[in-house]
Design a protein around this motif. Structure first.
Motif, mmCIF file in Angstrom:
data_model
loop_
_atom_site.group_PDB
_atom_site.id
_atom_site.type_symbol
_atom_site.label_atom_id
_atom_site.label_comp_id
_atom_site.label_asym_id
_atom_site.label_seq_id
_atom_site.Cartn_x
_atom_site.Cartn_y
_atom_site.Cartn_z
ATOM 1 N N UNK A 228 0.825 -1.214 0.000
ATOM 2 C CA UNK A 228 0.000 0.000 0.000
ATOM 3 C C UNK A 228 0.859 1.264 0.000
ATOM 4 N N UNK A 229 2.053 1.177 -0.589
ATOM 5 C CA UNK A 229 2.976 2.308 -0.561
ATOM 6 C C UNK A 229 2.402 3.547 -1.239
ATOM 7 N N UNK A 230 1.697 3.369 -2.358
ATOM 8 C CA UNK A 230 1.126 4.533 -3.051
ATOM 9 C C UNK A 230 0.162 5.275 -2.137
ATOM 10 N N UNK A 231 -0.682 4.537 -1.426
ATOM 11 C CA UNK A 231 -1.597 5.173 -0.475
ATOM 12 C C UNK A 231 -0.836 5.903 0.621
ATOM 13 N N UNK A 232 0.242 5.277 1.099
ATOM 14 C CA UNK A 232 1.047 5.889 2.154
ATOM 15 C C UNK A 232 1.697 7.184 1.670
ATOM 16 N N UNK A 233 2.206 7.176 0.443
ATOM 17 C CA UNK A 233 2.828 8.382 -0.111
ATOM 18 C C UNK A 233 1.797 9.492 -0.314
ATOM 19 N N UNK A 234 0.593 9.124 -0.712
ATOM 20 C CA UNK A 234 -0.473 10.116 -0.843
ATOM 21 C C UNK A 234 -0.762 10.764 0.510
ATOM 22 N N UNK A 235 -0.801 9.950 1.548
ATOM 23 C CA UNK A 235 -1.078 10.467 2.884
ATOM 24 C C UNK A 235 0.075 11.350 3.379
ATOM 25 N N UNK A 236 1.305 10.930 3.103
ATOM 26 C CA UNK A 236 2.476 11.734 3.481
ATOM 27 C C UNK A 236 2.427 13.092 2.800
ATOM 28 N N UNK A 237 2.119 13.103 1.508
ATOM 29 C CA UNK A 237 2.044 14.364 0.770
ATOM 30 C C UNK A 237 0.950 15.256 1.329
ATOM 31 N N UNK A 238 -0.214 14.686 1.549
ATOM 32 C CA UNK A 238 -1.333 15.466 2.087
ATOM 33 C C UNK A 238 -0.981 16.067 3.447
ATOM 34 N N UNK A 239 -0.367 15.256 4.298
ATOM 35 C CA UNK A 239 -0.002 15.729 5.631
ATOM 36 C C UNK A 239 1.080 16.793 5.560
ATOM 37 N N UNK A 240 2.025 16.644 4.616
ATOM 38 C CA UNK A 240 3.130 17.603 4.502
ATOM 39 C C UNK A 240 2.636 19.001 4.153
ATOM 40 N N UNK A 241 1.548 19.079 3.420
ATOM 41 C CA UNK A 241 0.987 20.376 3.042
ATOM 42 C C UNK A 241 0.358 21.044 4.254
ATOM 43 N N UNK A 242 -0.244 20.244 5.130
ATOM 44 C CA UNK A 242 -0.893 20.776 6.327
ATOM 45 C C UNK A 242 0.109 21.021 7.449
ATOM 46 N N UNK A 243 1.046 20.065 7.622
ATOM 47 C CA UNK A 243 2.024 20.152 8.710
ATOM 48 C C UNK A 243 3.235 19.314 8.328
ATOM 49 N N UNK A 244 4.277 19.967 7.819
ATOM 50 C CA UNK A 244 5.443 19.265 7.296
ATOM 51 C C UNK A 244 6.083 18.375 8.355
#
Length: 417
Positions: free
Chosen positions: A40-56
């Motif tokens: 599920x790495x693609x899902x994890x990377x999507x979540x990392x990106x989304x979170x980085x925009x809100x709180x790096x």
């Protein structure tokens, strides 16, 4: 020459990677192996990106979790911690962190592709290195230097003319019989990474087969082949042994998850057969997709798309003219990059069933409200039945509320809840 594609489920752990080795080593043909991101790495990377925009800073903990997952797999496959693969994976994660910190991208979609594409780079480096360590010689290929695409990030289209020239040069089989590369990704002429749409690794395999005139493509899945229904939602499923390209395209279009909708065209254009087989039971025959329409079975085929939204548009002044309004409506849909799964009209209304893409759906509704009265229902399902019968319809719609029903000669659709 053969093209194999292995999805994330097949290489989610060390057992899966070793199983891939056992499957591949029995083939003596020239071979290209296309691999998706691990698990599920693609899902994890999507979540990392989304979170980085809100709180790096908050995103770094998720980043470290993903890094640990990959390094743990490397440790299980390569006991010697001095092996070069450890350095390679750590370097890729350093590059990923740089992309997360990069604030220069002009759009979210562009940054998405630069970040999420690391999943395939990481997985293929690990698998390629492991196969080589087990004396199965292969060459790792960076598909970003082969697949040239336009700059429609997250849904890029391949420039087949340029890609064909690159592919023939890189995959020449002069000094190597096995190449291993990434699915899902490519790059623009100016070097920015693009992705081909979710589940686009199947498309990568098909595109490579097309430009290199492969003998066949085998997509290795966690199912025995293409079934007449998803066993997650339906009981008493049956395997389809052989189906035509045309039938497969219909199934893919209506949402069958086994084959990506874009995958069939480049294969059909060159009459290249596609096999869907199980990496769990690789000895099985699977399903063959080719030019034999006579093999299409009249067995009812059930396809369920969840998380659907039904939007109904009404004129504000009863002056609705369907033909005049349709182009405007589809212009709005195109602007928001939303595909219609089903459409139904009356004299003064149009209803659209779409995938509920949260923010995109909300933006679309607000846009429609400028010109129309809008009603909508969400959390719906779109049920499609190919080769339907009344018994088949009753079996799967019993107890469901039906919002829209449509039937043609071979296909019935139901928007249900």
């Amino acid at each position: 020459m053969l093209v194999f594609k292995f999805g994330g489920a097949s290489v989610k752990d060390s057992k899966g990677v070793k199983n891939l080795l056992n499957i591949v080593k029995d083939y003596t043909d020239n071979l290209i192996i296309v691999i998706s991101a691990l698990g599920k790495t693609t899902n994890a990377l999507e979540e990392i990106l989304k979170t980085s925009i809100e709180d790096l800073n908050k995103s770094y903990s998720k980043y470290e979790d993903l890094k640990s997952y990959h390094l743990e797999l490397v440790k299980e496959l390569f006991p010697n911690e001095n092996d070069k693969i450890y350095k390679d994976i750590k370097e890729e994660f350093d590059n990923l962190k740089k992309e997360l910190n990069n604030k220069t991208y002009s759009s979210y979609d562009k940054k998405y592709d630069q970040v999420v594409s690391f999943g395939e780079i990481l997985s293929t480096k690990i698998v390629s290195a492991f196969l080589n360590s087990q004396q199965l010689s292969n060459s790792w290929v960076d598909i970003r230097k082969v697949f040239i695409t336009d700059d429609v990030f997250r849904e890029a289209s391949i420039d087949f003319e340029k890609t064909s020239i690159n592919a023939e040069s890189v995959f020449n089989f002069k000094n190597q019989t096995i190449y291993l590369t990434q699915g899902f990704i490519g790059a623009t002429n100016d070097g920015f990474v693009t992705t081909l749409g979710r589940e686009g690794s199947d498309y990568t395999a098909a595109a490579l087969a097309n430009v290199l005139n492969a003998d066949k493509v085998i997509v290795w899945k966690d199912v025995d082949g293409i079934l007449n229904a998803d066993p997650q939602y339906f009981q008493d499923t049956e395997k389809l042994d052989k189906i035509s390209y045309q039938e497969a395209v219909e199934l893919a279009y209506f949402g069958a998850k086994v084959i990506h909708p874009k995958t069939l065209k480049p294969l059909h254009n060159k009459n290249i057969p596609l096999f869907v087989r199980s990496f769990i039971k690789p000895e099985g025959s699977g399903t063959e997709i080719d030019c034999f329409k006579k093999y299409d079975q009249n067995l009812p085929i059930f396809i369920l798309k969840k998380d659907q939204m039904l939007i109904s548009l009404f004129p504000k002044d009863l002056s609705f003219v369907f033909e005049d309004e349709l182009s405007k409506i589809f212009k709005y849909l195109s602007e928001h990059r939303i595909r219609v799964n089903l459409i139904q009209n009356s004299a003064i209304s149009i209803s659209l069933c779409i995938d509920n893409s949260n923010s995109k759906s909300k933006q679309l509704i607000e846009r429609f409200k400028e010109d129309y009265k809008v009603l909508y229902n969400d959390q719906l399902e779109l049920l499609t039945i190919r080769h339907y019968s009344e018994d088949a319809i009753q079996k799967v719609t019993k107890g469901k509320k039906i919002y829209i029903e449509q039937r043609s000669r071979h296909t019935a659709h139901f928007v249900i809840k």
